[in-house]
Scaffold this motif. Structure first.
Motif, PDB file in Angstrom:
ATOM      1  N   UNK A  89       0.830  -1.207   0.000  1.00  0.00           N
ATOM      2  CA  UNK A  89       0.000   0.000   0.000  1.00  0.00           C
ATOM      3  C   UNK A  89       0.868   1.263   0.000  1.00  0.00           C
ATOM      4  N   UNK A  90       1.875   1.308   0.863  1.00  0.00           N
ATOM      5  CA  UNK A  90       2.737   2.501   0.916  1.00  0.00           C
ATOM      6  C   UNK A  90       3.529   2.677  -0.374  1.00  0.00           C
ATOM      7  N   UNK A  91       3.957   1.576  -0.980  1.00  0.00           N
ATOM      8  CA  UNK A  91       4.689   1.679  -2.242  1.00  0.00           C
ATOM      9  C   UNK A  91       3.794   2.220  -3.351  1.00  0.00           C
ATOM     10  N   UNK A  92       2.574   1.707  -3.423  1.00  0.00           N
ATOM     11  CA  UNK A  92       1.685   2.180  -4.485  1.00  0.00           C
ATOM     12  C   UNK A  92       1.269   3.633  -4.251  1.00  0.00           C
ATOM     13  N   UNK A  93       1.004   4.007  -3.000  1.00  0.00           N
ATOM     14  CA  UNK A  93       0.665   5.407  -2.728  1.00  0.00           C
ATOM     15  C   UNK A  93       1.840   6.327  -3.022  1.00  0.00           C
ATOM     16  N   UNK A  94       3.046   5.891  -2.684  1.00  0.00           N
ATOM     17  CA  UNK A  94       4.236   6.675  -3.026  1.00  0.00           C
ATOM     18  C   UNK A  94       4.369   6.848  -4.522  1.00  0.00           C
ATOM     19  N   UNK A  95       4.048   5.791  -5.267  1.00  0.00           N
ATOM     20  CA  UNK A  95       4.074   5.864  -6.732  1.00  0.00           C
ATOM     21  C   UNK A  95       3.023   6.842  -7.243  1.00  0.00           C
ATOM     22  N   UNK A  96       1.830   6.774  -6.684  1.00  0.00           N
ATOM     23  CA  UNK A  96       0.764   7.664  -7.138  1.00  0.00           C
ATOM     24  C   UNK A  96       1.084   9.132  -6.836  1.00  0.00           C
ATOM     25  N   UNK A  97       1.775   9.380  -5.729  1.00  0.00           N
ATOM     26  CA  UNK A  97       2.125  10.766  -5.409  1.00  0.00           C
ATOM     27  C   UNK A  97       3.226  11.317  -6.310  1.00  0.00           C
ATOM     28  N   UNK A  98       3.863  10.476  -7.100  1.00  0.00           N
ATOM     29  CA  UNK A  98       4.850  10.985  -8.060  1.00  0.00           C
ATOM     30  C   UNK A  98       4.213  11.338  -9.401  1.00  0.00           C
ATOM     31  N   UNK A  99       2.958  10.997  -9.589  1.00  0.00           N
ATOM     32  CA  UNK A  99       2.272  11.235 -10.870  1.00  0.00           C
ATOM     33  C   UNK A  99       1.668  12.634 -10.909  1.00  0.00           C
ATOM     34  N   UNK A 100       2.037  13.383 -11.912  1.00  0.00           N
ATOM     35  CA  UNK A 100       1.507  14.735 -12.101  1.00  0.00           C
ATOM     36  C   UNK A 100       0.021  14.717 -12.442  1.00  0.00           C
ATOM     37  N   UNK A 101      -0.446  13.639 -13.069  1.00  0.00           N
ATOM     38  CA  UNK A 101      -1.836  13.545 -13.512  1.00  0.00           C
ATOM     39  C   UNK A 101      -2.810  13.277 -12.373  1.00  0.00           C
ATOM     40  N   UNK A 102      -2.317  12.910 -11.227  1.00  0.00           N
ATOM     41  CA  UNK A 102      -3.201  12.582 -10.102  1.00  0.00           C
ATOM     42  C   UNK A 102      -3.896  13.849  -9.615  1.00  0.00           C
ATOM     43  N   UNK A 103      -5.237  13.861  -9.634  1.00  0.00           N
ATOM     44  CA  UNK A 103      -5.938  15.075  -9.202  1.00  0.00           C
ATOM     45  C   UNK A 103      -5.801  15.287  -7.693  1.00  0.00           C
ATOM     46  N   UNK A 104      -5.501  16.511  -7.311  1.00  0.00           N
ATOM     47  CA  UNK A 104      -5.368  16.847  -5.894  1.00  0.00           C
ATOM     48  C   UNK A 104      -4.128  16.277  -5.237  1.00  0.00           C
ATOM     49  N   UNK A 105      -3.141  15.924  -6.029  1.00  0.00           N
ATOM     50  CA  UNK A 105      -1.936  15.264  -5.529  1.00  0.00           C
ATOM     51  C   UNK A 105      -1.192  16.105  -4.507  1.00  0.00           C
ATOM     52  N   UNK A 106      -1.006  17.374  -4.794  1.00  0.00           N
ATOM     53  CA  UNK A 106      -0.227  18.229  -3.894  1.00  0.00           C
ATOM     54  C   UNK A 106      -0.945  18.452  -2.575  1.00  0.00           C
ATOM     55  N   UNK A 107      -2.242  18.648  -2.632  1.00  0.00           N
ATOM     56  CA  UNK A 107      -3.024  18.866  -1.402  1.00  0.00           C
ATOM     57  C   UNK A 107      -3.019  17.607  -0.545  1.00  0.00           C
ATOM     58  N   UNK A 108      -3.266  16.456  -1.180  1.00  0.00           N
ATOM     59  CA  UNK A 108      -3.287  15.201  -0.423  1.00  0.00           C
ATOM     60  C   UNK A 108      -1.911  14.873   0.151  1.00  0.00           C
ATOM     61  N   UNK A 109      -0.857  15.131  -0.597  1.00  0.00           N
ATOM     62  CA  UNK A 109       0.491  14.854  -0.104  1.00  0.00           C
ATOM     63  C   UNK A 109       0.839  15.762   1.073  1.00  0.00           C
ATOM     64  N   UNK A 110       0.468  17.015   0.984  1.00  0.00           N
ATOM     65  CA  UNK A 110       0.723  17.930   2.105  1.00  0.00           C
ATOM     66  C   UNK A 110      -0.078  17.523   3.335  1.00  0.00           C
TER      67      UNK A 110
END
Length: 176
Positions: free
Chosen positions: A31-52
């Motif tokens: 789970x942590x590996x896949x979430x880490x991968x998803x947070x590297x994707x620019x196309x992920x909506x709301x990525x910066x807000x969710x990561x912060x």
């Protein structure tokens, strides 16, 4: 040691500890590996807000009482899932994996995208095998934290069922 092996409940506690460690470590790493991968994707909506927000949880948590109330309202008290679900996502582990992934060359993903791979296949067949050093670190961190955890079994298992080896030995030693 012979006296401990003869105690009633030693082997069930050992089995719960081994099962908890294996399931908890494997599921948390995936789970942590896949979430880490998803947070590297620019196309992920709301990525910066969710990561912060995720990083903010490293500094501010809900507290003991509110966490207990949430676990009770989800019906996780005195169940085996209380050992797995709360430790599934860790902000530190996601940041660790994300940081390591950012050091991988982007051309690997681009060539897989050109070949028609989707995000899940790219992660499973290309990215995850390259994460061996970060995954090994994560496995060690999660295994040690799960094996040494006395907080979750002591607090969330008041009926003394599904006790882990750590809490079993603590009760045997009279440290309660």
């Amino acid at each position: 040691y012979i006296d401990i092996f003869k105690l009633n409940g030693f082997f069930p506690a050992l089995g719960i500890s081994v099962l908890r460690t294996l399931l908890g470590t494997v599921s948390a790493v995936l789970v942590c590996s896949f979430l880490g991968y998803m947070f590297t994707k620019e196309e992920m909506p709301g990525r910066k807000v969710m990561y912060r927000f995720l990083v903010m949880t490293m500094y501010i948590n809900g507290g003991l009482i509110s966490t207990f109330i949430v676990m009770k309202s989800y019906g996780l008290l005195n169940t085996f899932w209380i050992y797995i679900l709360p430790m599934l996502i860790s902000a530190y582990n996601i940041v660790l994996i994300k940081t390591y992934m950012e050091s991988l060359p982007a051309s690997l993903e681009e060539s897989a995208m050109l070949d028609g791979c989707g995000y899940f296949r790219i992660f499973a067949q290309i990215i995850f095998p390259l994460l061996t050093p970060a995954t090994a670190t994560l496995v060690i961190i999660k295994t040690v934290s799960i094996v040494n955890d006395m907080y979750i079994p002591y607090l969330y298992m008041p009926k003394n069922q599904n006790k882990t080896l750590t809490t079993f030995l603590m009760r045997y030693a009279g440290a309660q």
